[in-house]
Motif scaffolding. Structure first.
Motif, PDB file in Angstrom:
ATOM      1  N   VAL A   1       0.769  -1.030   0.062  1.00  0.00           N
ATOM      2  CA  VAL A   1      -0.047  -0.152  -0.023  1.00  0.00           C
ATOM      3  C   VAL A   1       0.958   1.169   0.108  1.00  0.00           C
ATOM      4  N   SER A   2       0.241   2.232  -0.636  1.00  0.00           N
ATOM      5  CA  SER A   2       1.108   3.525  -0.691  1.00  0.00           C
ATOM      6  C   SER A   2       0.253   4.754  -0.279  1.00  0.00           C
ATOM      7  N   ALA A   3       0.727   5.333   0.694  1.00  0.00           N
ATOM      8  CA  ALA A   3       0.093   6.515   1.177  1.00  0.00           C
ATOM      9  C   ALA A   3       0.734   7.786   0.785  1.00  0.00           C
ATOM     10  N   ASP A   4       0.189   8.735   0.109  1.00  0.00           N
ATOM     11  CA  ASP A   4       0.969  10.024  -0.260  1.00  0.00           C
ATOM     12  C   ASP A   4       1.016  10.879   1.045  1.00  0.00           C
ATOM     13  N   ILE A   5       2.477  11.654   0.917  1.00  0.00           N
ATOM     14  CA  ILE A   5       2.564  12.371   2.149  1.00  0.00           C
ATOM     15  C   ILE A   5       1.728  13.645   1.995  1.00  0.00           C
ATOM     16  N   LEU A   6       0.996  14.525   2.628  1.00  0.00           N
ATOM     17  CA  LEU A   6       0.185  15.479   2.482  1.00  0.00           C
ATOM     18  C   LEU A   6       0.779  17.023   3.019  1.00  0.00           C
ATOM     19  N   GLN A   7       1.329  16.777   4.238  1.00  0.00           N
ATOM     20  CA  GLN A   7       2.028  17.936   5.135  1.00  0.00           C
ATOM     21  C   GLN A   7       3.567  17.339   5.505  1.00  0.00           C
ATOM     22  N   ILE A   8       4.358  18.315   5.597  1.00  0.00           N
ATOM     23  CA  ILE A   8       5.428  17.923   6.364  1.00  0.00           C
ATOM     24  C   ILE A   8       6.014  19.175   7.154  1.00  0.00           C
ATOM     25  N   ASP A   9       6.348  19.000   8.444  1.00  0.00           N
ATOM     26  CA  ASP A   9       7.062  20.052   9.140  1.00  0.00           C
ATOM     27  C   ASP A   9       8.345  20.363   8.433  1.00  0.00           C
ATOM     28  N   ALA A  10       8.565  21.628   8.142  1.00  0.00           N
ATOM     29  CA  ALA A  10       9.770  21.916   7.290  1.00  0.00           C
ATOM     30  C   ALA A  10      11.173  21.677   7.752  1.00  0.00           C
ATOM     31  N   ARG A  11      11.238  21.410   9.114  1.00  0.00           N
ATOM     32  CA  ARG A  11      12.519  21.137   9.736  1.00  0.00           C
ATOM     33  C   ARG A  11      12.957  19.624   9.150  1.00  0.00           C
ATOM     34  N   PHE A  12      11.893  18.850   8.781  1.00  0.00           N
ATOM     35  CA  PHE A  12      12.259  17.178   8.441  1.00  0.00           C
ATOM     36  C   PHE A  12      12.145  16.880   7.067  1.00  0.00           C
ATOM     37  N   VAL A  13      12.204  18.055   6.220  1.00  0.00           N
ATOM     38  CA  VAL A  13      12.077  17.561   4.739  1.00  0.00           C
ATOM     39  C   VAL A  13      13.346  16.929   4.397  1.00  0.00           C
TER      40      VAL A  13
END
Length: 494
Positions: free
Chosen positions: A72-84
């Motif tokens: 299964v693949s789940a898209d990333i919708l949001q990331i904390d900028a520090r963790f990109v």
């Protein structure tokens, strides 16, 4: 704000498909309300704990895992900028992780990422808790600026993987733009030296040592939380008896943070006789600011190189005292307590060590000869102590808010001795209440014997002597208690 360039056609297979937006946050802890990232859970297959790998972000930004029906693949919708950069590193190296998260209406809110023991792919720094260390460091960092770096400045990671200093390389890659720009670019240059076979082993060793020092410092921004004036006053009262005007002046100076959320433009210069509590005030201010502190004793520094470090051209080169202080503190925001500023000597003809402090005090950055890098000093708060302000140069004086510390009055000394100095000694050596008593005329005798001494250090020594004598009489002469009157005090201390 997507991090990839979409100037090309989205149908172009060479262009990565970015599925998320960036959230700029400075939250010190991750939670379901302030997550590291949010995954699309429209299929409803993500649970509280989900194990898998992040996809290589050069293809698609998603998380892959398995359930009963397969992959299964789940898209990333949001990331904390520090963790990109960290997620990019995890995806590129196919490191197996376990996510902990909460199910929300907008998706699967991830607040914890842990490495699994499988599929490290030879990434040495993925062992021994590196991932948890990295996450903690990122959470304590400030969010990077809301701008997309130029393509030629963005770390790709590819050119820095094959190196014998893998953990430093991976740290720099994962930290990304949470590091100050000049330190990030400096680190890349030193990595090139550390892994080069075209330089001497000595140069490689110096580069690796400098990188290790620099990357183990938490480089923070210049934002400071507001100060509670009531709590600030309580801390000063704990450390210093009396001197109400001095305490008020100190609070007035540092309370400026509440309006600007930055450190005051001037440090503190505490001038007064020895033993009047100047160092205690400095420690109290560090507590109020909630910062680590370090000391520079200018009376023991006779060469500017002790502060600035030595050049790497020497085999025994090393950083200076100031850089060592950042390293010991483990962060860039700290209180520098500069003791005996008036006793800074001109050294051995190599310049005046006191003048080296000017760049540190100006908060414009400090350059260490060994590190070969401008060290940010916007989070440094200097507090200097001195006995004679006439011995301090005008340029140094102009960098401080000067506070003169008066000597204690006889009545203040009485209170300090009877309520603080003597009880503290008795408690430390395990004596009970009533075993050592000082009569009123005995207290007067103590103060009279020290009428010509400044500060309270001699009074503290007198308390030690009296308590030790009382304990001796109780243990050796088997008396129940000892009461010191004026004659006994004069006989003992006179």
């Amino acid at each position: 704000m997507p991090v990839f360039d979409f100037n090309h056609s989205p149908e172009d297979p060479r262009v990565p498909e970015c599925t998320y937006n960036i959230l700029y946050s400075n939250e010190p802890e991750a939670s379901s309300f302030h997550p590291i990232l949010i995954l699309d859970n429209s299929q409803g297959k993500l649970r509280h704990h989900s194990s898998g790998v992040f996809t290589n972000p050069m293809k698609r930004t998603a998380f892959e895992f398995k359930d009963e029906e397969g992959a299964v693949s789940a898209d990333i919708l949001q990331i904390d900028a520090r963790f990109v950069s960290l997620l990019k590193w995890l995806g590129e190296n196919r490191i197996n992780v376990r996510l902990s998260g909460a199910l929300r209406e907008d998706g699967y809110s991830v607040y914890k990422i842990r490495e699994l023991a499988l599929g490290r792919g030879g990434k040495l720094s993925a062992e021994d808790g590196f991932l948890q260390f990295m996450i903690e460091r990122l959470l304590s960092s400030d969010a990077p600026s809301e701008e997309i770096p130029d393509e030629d400045e963005e770390e790709t990671g590819d050119s820095m993987k094959l190196t014998s200093i893998q953990s430093i390389t991976d740290f720099i890659t994962c930290a990304g733009r949470t590091l100050p720009d000049n330190i990030r670019l400096w680190a890349r240059r030193n990595l090139a030296v550390a892994r080069s076979h075209e330089v001497s082993p000595e140069e490689r060793r110096h580069a690796q040592r400098a990188l290790s020092i620099m990357m183990n410092i938490q480089w923070k921004g210049n934002y400071f939380e507001a100060i509670d004036p009531v709590e600030a006053r309580r801390i000063l009262d704990e450390e210093l008896y009396g001197m109400e005007s001095v305490k008020q002046r100190i609070i007035e100076t540092i309370i400026q943070i509440n309006r600007t959320h930055t450190l005051p433009a001037y440090g503190l210069l505490l001038i007064g006789p020895a033993g009047t509590g100047k160092s205690q005030i400095a420690y109290a201010v560090a507590r109020i600011l909630k910062l680590p502190w370090t000391t520079l004793d200018m009376s023991s520094i006779n060469d500017p190189e002790q502060l600035t470090g030595s050049s790497r051209i020497y085999a025994n080169a090393k950083p200076g005292i100031i850089m060592d202080a950042f390293s010991m503190a483990g962060e860039s925001n700290l209180v520098f307590i500069i003791n005996e500023l008036d006793k800074a000597s001109s050294g051995k003809g190599n310049g005046n060590p006191a003048d080296v402090l000017l760049t540190l005090l100006d908060n414009l950055g400090f350059t260490d000869n060994y590190m070969e890098c401008m060290i940010p000093t916007v989070g440094v708060y200097p507090i200097a102590t001195a006995n004679d302000k006439d011995q301090i140069s005008a340029p140094l004086m102009s960098r401080f808010a000067v506070i003169e510390i008066p000597d204690y009055t006889p009545e203040e000394k009485k209170v300090i001795f009877s309520r603080y100095a003597l009880p503290r000694v008795l408690k430390r050596i395990g004596m009970r209440d009533g075993e050592c008593v000082l009569t009123p005329d005995g207290l007067d005798a103590v103060i009279e014997l020290h009428r010509n001494t400044s500060g309270i250090r001699d009074l503290e020594q007198a308390a030690e002597h009296i308590a030790a004598n009382a304990l001796y009489q109780i243990e050796v002469n088997h008396v129940e208690c000892v009461s010191f009157d004026g004659d006994m005090v004069r006989a003992l201390l006179g």
